[in-house]
Design an enzyme around this catalytic site. Structure first.
Site, mmCIF file in Angstrom:
data_model
loop_
_atom_site.group_PDB
_atom_site.id
_atom_site.type_symbol
_atom_site.label_atom_id
_atom_site.label_comp_id
_atom_site.label_asym_id
_atom_site.label_seq_id
_atom_site.Cartn_x
_atom_site.Cartn_y
_atom_site.Cartn_z
ATOM 1 N N HIS A 14 0.867 -1.182 0.000
ATOM 2 C CA HIS A 14 0.000 0.000 0.000
ATOM 3 C C HIS A 14 0.905 1.234 0.000
ATOM 4 O O HIS A 14 2.048 1.191 0.473
ATOM 5 C CB HIS A 14 -0.861 -0.046 1.269
ATOM 6 C CG HIS A 14 -1.928 0.994 1.352
ATOM 7 N ND1 HIS A 14 -1.667 2.297 1.728
ATOM 8 C CD2 HIS A 14 -3.274 0.924 1.159
ATOM 9 C CE1 HIS A 14 -2.803 2.972 1.750
ATOM 10 N NE2 HIS A 14 -3.794 2.170 1.406
ATOM 11 N N ASP A 36 2.877 -4.365 8.079
ATOM 12 C CA ASP A 36 1.643 -3.609 7.885
ATOM 13 C C ASP A 36 0.486 -4.605 7.985
ATOM 14 O O ASP A 36 0.220 -5.373 7.060
ATOM 15 C CB ASP A 36 1.666 -2.933 6.514
ATOM 16 C CG ASP A 36 0.341 -2.283 6.127
ATOM 17 O OD1 ASP A 36 -0.616 -2.339 6.935
ATOM 18 O OD2 ASP A 36 0.255 -1.736 5.014
ATOM 19 N N GLN A 88 -4.864 -4.941 6.849
ATOM 20 C CA GLN A 88 -5.866 -5.833 6.262
ATOM 21 C C GLN A 88 -5.935 -7.179 6.966
ATOM 22 O O GLN A 88 -6.947 -7.884 6.860
ATOM 23 C CB GLN A 88 -5.547 -6.058 4.775
ATOM 24 C CG GLN A 88 -5.639 -4.825 3.912
ATOM 25 C CD GLN A 88 -7.054 -4.291 3.801
ATOM 26 O OE1 GLN A 88 -8.026 -5.022 3.941
ATOM 27 N NE2 GLN A 88 -7.174 -2.996 3.551
ATOM 28 N N LYS A 143 -10.593 -0.794 10.274
ATOM 29 C CA LYS A 143 -10.596 -2.031 9.499
ATOM 30 C C LYS A 143 -11.125 -3.203 10.325
ATOM 31 O O LYS A 143 -11.394 -4.275 9.778
ATOM 32 C CB LYS A 143 -9.175 -2.376 9.036
ATOM 33 C CG LYS A 143 -8.444 -1.287 8.279
ATOM 34 C CD LYS A 143 -8.899 -1.162 6.858
ATOM 35 C CE LYS A 143 -7.950 -0.237 6.088
ATOM 36 N NZ LYS A 143 -8.388 -0.015 4.702
ATOM 37 N N CYS A 164 -4.888 2.610 -3.596
ATOM 38 C CA CYS A 164 -3.662 3.131 -2.976
ATOM 39 C C CYS A 164 -2.523 2.127 -3.114
ATOM 40 O O CYS A 164 -1.709 1.945 -2.191
ATOM 41 C CB CYS A 164 -3.890 3.495 -1.506
ATOM 42 S SG CYS A 164 -5.013 4.869 -1.265
#
Length: 422
Positions: free
Chosen positions: A138, A216, A219, A242, A380
């Site tokens: 991302h 990261d 998600q 999220k 993104c």
């Protein structure tokens, strides 16, 4: 035009044991109609909806006990402080971190990564050094490292992935072997492809060469259990919105020794121990990285979201979403001209696709008229789009409240797009 696949006759509860009717009833927003059609919300990778437990927790804070935290000696401040710090403990337990001192509240995943890039990266990177990321990141896990490289003279290196969307570990290892790598930043679960990266193995490979790793997890956390001690990651970042919590709150996990050695990211109230005009002494963790009044009620809302999700069970959530993904993938593959982008063997609950002769934005617009909310664009993740030679994709992403029947509505709406553009 191919015939519409038959509606699913077996409820998802049969596969996963979830009471989907009860779960869906906890989301007030799902009861509405869009353009006269029942809402089918499939934009969950961008942001999920909130259950009533989270909405009530925020409302209760503002209605019953809100006060600024840490500084006050009055009852409202004490109650708010206890609820805020209670949420920190819930995050610690959720990630299986060692201590609440390792849990930093930020505004979102993006700020968490920027904090590490600025504070840790700025302390260790210099001209000639390298930062390694992957080709499926991302923008939030690309741009902060580019900015760090511009400031320090370091170089950004990118590990490639296959046409299926799987990281090429041999190339990743080759980059690590340069001897100049100061940090790895890797996405746990790709928001553009759905790929679930082998982060534990990647961390082991980096640590064997003395390289710390930031993951990261924006998600990943809504879809699978994350144990930062088992992963042995040095940093892990995610966003509240999220994972069924409010917007405006992010989490940064960092190993305590690293966080203690890092300089503050921002200066101001609550991150100090003593201030004079000659010198400032910084507060202990985690306050050192939480300057100013935070989003108190929203942090408390995040705590409520974790309680809600834990009550369902992440294993049950993962099983339901995996079954939905398989069902949706099989249905979509039957549509002529539809191409799924990202077919990794380890994949989570989203499908990115293109439709021959139709721009993704047109797909999204027409689906919206059918009551179906998806995402259309580059997500993104423009380098991913460039890798496949497309400007954008349409993306349907699933959450615990989605159903087989909603997948059927999605497929029917896509067939209508094909008919309109025939």
């Amino acid at each position: 035009m191919s015939a519409l696949p038959a509606l699913s006759t077996v409820p998802a509860e049969h596969f996963t044991g979830l009471d989907l009717a009860r779960i869906r009833a906890e989301f007030p927003i799902l009861r509405q109609r869009v353009h006269g059609k029942p809402l089918v919300y499939l934009d969950n990778a961008a942001s999920v909806q909130r259950p009533k437990a989270v909405i009530d927790a925020i409302s209760d804070c503002y209605s019953s006990y809100y006060g600024n935290i840490h500084r006050g000696v009055h009852l409202l401040s004490e109650r708010s402080t206890a609820a805020y710090e209670g949420a920190r403990e819930k995050v610690r337990a959720f990630l299986n971190a060692t201590s609440v001192q390792e849990i930093i509240f930020t505004r979102n995943t993006t700020e968490s990564i920027n904090l590490v890039a600025s504070s840790f990266g700025g302390s260790v990177a210099k001209a000639g050094d390298e930062i390694v990321i992957t080709g499926m990141e991302h923008h939030s896990n690309i741009v902060p490292w580019q900015m760090l490289c511009e400031r320090t003279g370091a170089t950004l290196k990118v590990a490639p992935f296959t046409d299926a969307g799987e990281l090429i570990l041999e190339e990743y290892e080759r980059l690590l072997d340069s001897g100049r790598v100061k940090l790895v930043g890797v996405v746990h679960l790709s928001n553009a492809l759905g790929t679930l990266n082998p982060v534990k193995r990647m961390i082991e490979m980096a640590h064997a060469r003395g390289v710390p790793v930031l993951v990261d997890g924006a998600q990943a956390v809504p879809h699978l259990a994350v144990d930062v001690r088992n992963l042995d990651c040095d940093f892990y970042a995610f966003s509240s919105h999220k994972i069924y919590g409010p917007t405006g709150v992010g989490v940064l996990y960092g190993k305590q020794a690293l966080l203690e050695a890092m300089p503050p990211y921002q200066g101001g109230g609550d991150m100090i121990s003593l201030v004079t005009f000659e010198k400032t002494t910084y507060a202990d963790l985690p306050n050192k990285f939480e300057a100013g009044t935070p989003s108190i009620a929203d942090v408390i809302g995040l705590g409520a979201a974790l309680d809600w999700l834990n009550a369902i069970g992440l294993d049950a959530v993962a099983a339901h979403e995996h079954e939905l993904l398989e069902y949706a993938t099989a249905q979509l593959r039957e549509i002529p001209g539809l191409n799924i982008m990202g077919t990794a063997r380890d994949k989570a609950a989203l499908v990115s696709f293109t439709l021959q002769g139709v721009h993704p934005h047109d797909i999204g617009t027409i689906l919206d008229r059918e009551g179906v909310a998806i995402r259309a664009g580059h997500h993104c993740a423009q380098p991913v789009m460039q890798r496949y030679g497309v400007p954008a994709t349409a993306r349907a992403s699933f959450a615990v409240y989605n159903t087989h029947d909603e997948v059927d509505v999605l497929v029917k709406a896509i067939l209508k797009v094909k008919e309109l553009f025939a």
